[in-house]
Design a protein around this motif. Structure first.
Motif, PDB file in Angstrom:
ATOM      1  N   SER A  13      34.115  39.292  43.316  1.00  0.00           N
ATOM      2  CA  SER A  13      33.630  40.421  42.524  1.00  0.00           C
ATOM      3  C   SER A  13      33.280  41.620  43.400  1.00  0.00           C
ATOM      4  O   SER A  13      33.009  42.697  42.885  1.00  0.00           O
ATOM      5  CB  SER A  13      32.390  39.999  41.718  1.00  0.00           C
ATOM      6  N   SER A  36      31.904  40.352  30.939  1.00  0.00           N
ATOM      7  CA  SER A  36      32.698  41.230  30.070  1.00  0.00           C
ATOM      8  C   SER A  36      34.079  40.684  29.752  1.00  0.00           C
ATOM      9  O   SER A  36      34.617  40.919  28.669  1.00  0.00           O
ATOM     10  CB  SER A  36      32.848  42.612  30.717  1.00  0.00           C
ATOM     11  N   ARG A  37      34.674  39.938  30.681  1.00  0.00           N
ATOM     12  CA  ARG A  37      36.075  39.581  30.504  1.00  0.00           C
ATOM     13  C   ARG A  37      36.294  38.410  29.548  1.00  0.00           C
ATOM     14  O   ARG A  37      37.373  38.213  29.026  1.00  0.00           O
ATOM     15  CB  ARG A  37      36.674  39.262  31.897  1.00  0.00           C
ATOM     16  N   ASP A  39      35.413  36.158  26.136  1.00  0.00           N
ATOM     17  CA  ASP A  39      34.863  36.235  24.794  1.00  0.00           C
ATOM     18  C   ASP A  39      33.857  35.103  24.634  1.00  0.00           C
ATOM     19  O   ASP A  39      34.208  33.945  24.431  1.00  0.00           O
ATOM     20  CB  ASP A  39      36.037  36.077  23.797  1.00  0.00           C
ATOM     21  N   GLU A  50      32.266  38.779  38.249  1.00  0.00           N
ATOM     22  CA  GLU A  50      33.653  38.711  37.792  1.00  0.00           C
ATOM     23  C   GLU A  50      34.570  39.473  38.732  1.00  0.00           C
ATOM     24  O   GLU A  50      34.200  40.509  39.274  1.00  0.00           O
ATOM     25  CB  GLU A  50      33.792  39.373  36.402  1.00  0.00           C
ATOM     26  N   ALA A  52      37.409  41.997  39.087  1.00  0.00           N
ATOM     27  CA  ALA A  52      37.866  43.047  38.173  1.00  0.00           C
ATOM     28  C   ALA A  52      39.368  43.233  38.181  1.00  0.00           C
ATOM     29  O   ALA A  52      39.889  44.316  38.410  1.00  0.00           O
ATOM     30  CB  ALA A  52      37.172  44.363  38.541  1.00  0.00           C
ATOM     31  N   SER A  54      42.833  41.788  35.836  1.00  0.00           N
ATOM     32  CA  SER A  54      43.217  40.958  34.695  1.00  0.00           C
ATOM     33  C   SER A  54      44.301  39.967  35.093  1.00  0.00           C
ATOM     34  O   SER A  54      45.003  40.151  36.100  1.00  0.00           O
ATOM     35  CB  SER A  54      43.754  41.844  33.569  1.00  0.00           C
ATOM     36  N   ASN A  55      44.444  38.922  34.278  1.00  0.00           N
ATOM     37  CA  ASN A  55      45.485  37.931  34.525  1.00  0.00           C
ATOM     38  C   ASN A  55      46.873  38.575  34.432  1.00  0.00           C
ATOM     39  O   ASN A  55      47.774  38.249  35.217  1.00  0.00           O
ATOM     40  CB  ASN A  55      45.387  36.790  33.505  1.00  0.00           C
ATOM     41  N   ARG A  70      44.191  31.414  35.449  1.00  0.00           N
ATOM     42  CA  ARG A  70      43.497  32.420  36.269  1.00  0.00           C
ATOM     43  C   ARG A  70      43.101  31.828  37.616  1.00  0.00           C
ATOM     44  O   ARG A  70      43.149  32.508  38.641  1.00  0.00           O
ATOM     45  CB  ARG A  70      42.266  32.944  35.531  1.00  0.00           C
TER      46      ARG A  70
END
Lengths: 399, 199, 87
Positions: A13, A36-37, A39, A50, A52, A54-55, A70
């Motif tokens: 992170s 945040s990433r 749900d 996290e 930052a 995306s997959n 991931r």
């Protein structure tokens, strides 16, 4: 024979590669923010570390056709940097890959199950095909091209430091010439809910080794070291960035998740590492603590350090105050940070520390500081009582 | 020369050691593990809290280490375990619990190395311990690693093997290796290990 | 609900939630120490008891550090429930 570190790769992170992570550590910029990433019922509130990226971005960056987890993506990211930074050109070396992970492909399979449990025809099977920890390792190994010897270690939070220890043994015993070792873990609802149920998560950014610490923050990422033998170092004309001079592994044999009050297991692991490195406690310049920020670990680890180092406690800090606790990946990530301390001759800060734990009186390094560093110790202690400690030392000969 | 001085194999509801063979048909996983525990007259209340994988690993360890003084080896007694499915059996149960309330006691067991942890706690094993995840039983990996742990001066011993439980399938082989020649015991090599696993 | 009845229910629920198969609920004393020497429960059991109080008795315990006091015995658990259950 020495185990030389010739490559390193990391993603967390606080940065997507070695230099970015180093700069964050120097500047005191941590990566702990509200979830945040994912749900989750804890999104927007629970502080986590996290990565930052995306997959989708990682999948396209690595030119992957099929969808992988991931955990594997983060692993490929760091493993690729480690291999590239070493610059090995020879093609006949026996290459091994030892990877630690606790999550495996859970980040995808946990999306499969809710639909599947309602309706056996629902859910995309591609989400579970790489569920297993070993499967994640194989995906990374194939992408990187390190397939002569591949294995996976899962010993909870000490997984990736144990991978580094095992890889060192493989080289020492001549089973492989080159070994890529470390680990990877991604954040998942599974682990977030699990740690919540254990009531050891801090609702705020964590305060390792502080009297008022209230728990850990979960994180994700990956970290790998590329290790080679003397023979490979010479044949390839590589620079030895550091040497793995000692390691120790023991079991606390006390409780499934809590450490023994006197830190017997951690003491023994650290002592074993010092003995293997043939150095005394006073020779260690910096300890990268396991330092999760839980009431139990920090007290236990602190007591063990006092008992072992006495009046010679070196600079200590927990970089989990920057990255969060990256579970199975923490040993690998923190080994890379320990290498930074050696290469850049510095020690890192322990954020948000204000007051020593009463029973131990230890004060971690508050800020980044440049100074001579010859030996760094890195600790990782896992659920199930698995305690590991490794020592990285400057290569006094060549550098 | 390293010797396999004791072993326990649990597969297809059959429990085998050097001294005994027990067939224990059971309708459920609980019936099998608890039935075996009671039949063997074991006494360790923490058993009931364990998940199935840990229960069977623990039971096997009780028989393999019967009469062995672990403390005499101090930190030279190690543990090397492996399996293919990690902790999947309990992972599934924990995942289901999340939909109502995540169960902390289930979460604790969502790590394959917890089998190692429970065995170490019970028998006070404090030496090196490892857990490998491999596609299938890998005698070569175990032999190489265990032999390296047993090398060096002094007495060394290692409890090693394979502990895999998923749904109704249980596949356990636990064995004790010592770094001394013991008359009548099996040599610690591929042939002997694969024979034991093949039972 | 009378406290005797609540304690009887709690004993059955504790045995079930904590997998204490070797223990008969009726054999647990109202004031018997649950942790350390008593029933030998540990920190993970304490967390499951927190879940039990929440799920079956609508009673929340926000701070795990309060656990030792509340879970001292079946009676202290019952008294805490009676004092703190959400309506």
């Amino acid at each position: 024979m020495a185990i030389h570190i010739t490559g390193a790769g990391v993603v967390s992170s606080i940065g997507h590669n070695y230099e970015q992570c180093f700069n964050s550590l120097v500047n005191g910029s941590h990566g702990i923010k509200p979830l945040s990433r994912i749900d989750s019922r804890f999104a927007g509130s629970l502080p986590v570390g996290e990565v930052a990226v995306s997959n989708e971005m990682m999948t396209s960056q690595f030119g992957l056709q099929k969808v992988v987890t991931r955990t594997a993506l983060l692993g490929i990211h760091a493993a690729a940097e480690a291999v590239q930074s070493a610059g090995i050109t020879g093609t006949n070396w026996r290459k091994g890959f030892v990877s630690g992970t606790t999550v495996g492909g859970m980040d995808r399979s946990e999306f499969f199950f809710p639909s599947f449990l309602k309706d056996r025809e629902a859910g995309d099977l591609r989400d579970v095909v790489h569920h297993g920890c070993g499967s994640v390792t194989n995906v990374i190994a194939e992408h990187i091209g390190f397939t002569d010897f591949v294995t996976t270690i899962n010993t909870a939070c000490s997984s990736s430091v144990n991978a580094i220890i095992y890889a060192s043994k493989l080289i020492k015993h001549g089973i492989v010439d080159i070994a890529l070792a470390g680990g990877t873990d991604a954040l998942t609802r599974f682990t977030i809910n699990g740690f919540k149920s254990l009531m050891i998560l801090d609702e705020e950014p964590c305060r390792p080794f502080d009297a008022r610490r209230a728990g850990l923050n979960l994180g994700e990422g990956a970290g790998y070291l590329l290790l080679v033998s003397d023979k490979v170092l010479e044949a390839e004309g590589l620079v030895s960035r550091g040497i793995i001079t000692g390691f120790g592994n023991t079991n606390d044999a006390y409780h499934q998740t809590a450490s023994s009050p006197d830190g017997r297991g951690s003491f023994a692991a650290m002592q074993e590492a010092l003995q293997a490195a043939s150095i005394s406690p006073g020779d260690v310049n910096y300890i990268n603590l396991h330092g999760t920020g839980t009431v139990n670990n920090d007290l236990s680890e602190g007591r063990a350090i006092n008992r072992l180092f006495n009046d010679n406690v070196p600079a200590i800090s927990s970089t989990k105050s920057f990255t969060g606790h990256t579970l199975g990946a923490c040993g690998g990530i923190e080994a890379v940070f320990s290498l930074m301390a050696l290469e850049r001759q510095c020690v890192f800060g322990n954020l948000r520390f204000t007051e020593p734990i009463h029973e131990t009186g230890l004060s971690p390094q508050r800020e980044f500081s440049a100074r001579p560093v010859n030996h760094v110790m890195s600790n990782s202690f896992g659920f199930g009582g698995n305690c590991s400690s490794i020592i990285l030392s400057r290569n006094m000969k060549g550098q | 020369m390293n010797s396999i001085t004791s072993f326990c194999r649990i597969r297809n509801n059959r429990f085998t050691t050097e001294q005994l063979v027990i067939e224990h048909p059971a309708a459920s996983k609980d019936e099998f593990s608890i039935g075996l525990y009671e039949r063997l007259q074991l006494n360790y209340p923490k058993f009931y809290k364990m998940d199935q994988q840990c229960r069977l690993g623990y039971i096997a360890s009780e028989l393999v280490l019967k009469g062995v003084d672990v403390s005499a080896y101090a930190d030279s007694f190690s543990l090397v375990l492996s399996n293919a499915d990690g902790s999947l059996d309990t992972d599934l149960r924990f995942q289901q619990s999340i939909s109502s309330v995540a169960s902390p006691s289930l979460f604790v067991y969502t790590l394959p190395s917890m089998v190692a942890g429970e065995i170490c706690i019970r028998h006070k094993i404090k030496g090196e311990n490892a857990f490998f995840v491999t596609p299938s039983f890998n005698a070569e990996l175990l032999i190489e690693y265990v032999d390296s742990l047993l090398a060096g001066p002094g007495d060394h011993a290692c409890l090693a093997g394979w502990v895999n439980v998923l749904d109704a399938q249980h596949d356990i082989l636990l064995y004790l290796v010592e770094n001394r020649r013991v008359n009548g015991s099996r040599a610690h090599n591929m042939n002997e290990l694969n024979k034991l696993y093949g039972q | 609900m009378k406290i005797e009845s609540l304690m009887a229910d709690l004993k059955k629920q504790i045995v079930e939630a904590l997998n204490l198969r070797h223990i008969n609920p009726d054999d647990i004393g109202d004031d018997q120490a649950l942790f350390v020497d008593g029933l030998g429960l540990d920190s993970i059991d304490a967390l499951e008891l927190i879940v039990l109080l929440q799920q079956k008795h609508n009673t929340k315990i926000a701070n795990a550090q309060d656990g030792p006091k509340i879970f001292k015995s079946v009676r202290t658990m019952a008294e805490y429930i009676q004092a703190n259950a959400s309506r």
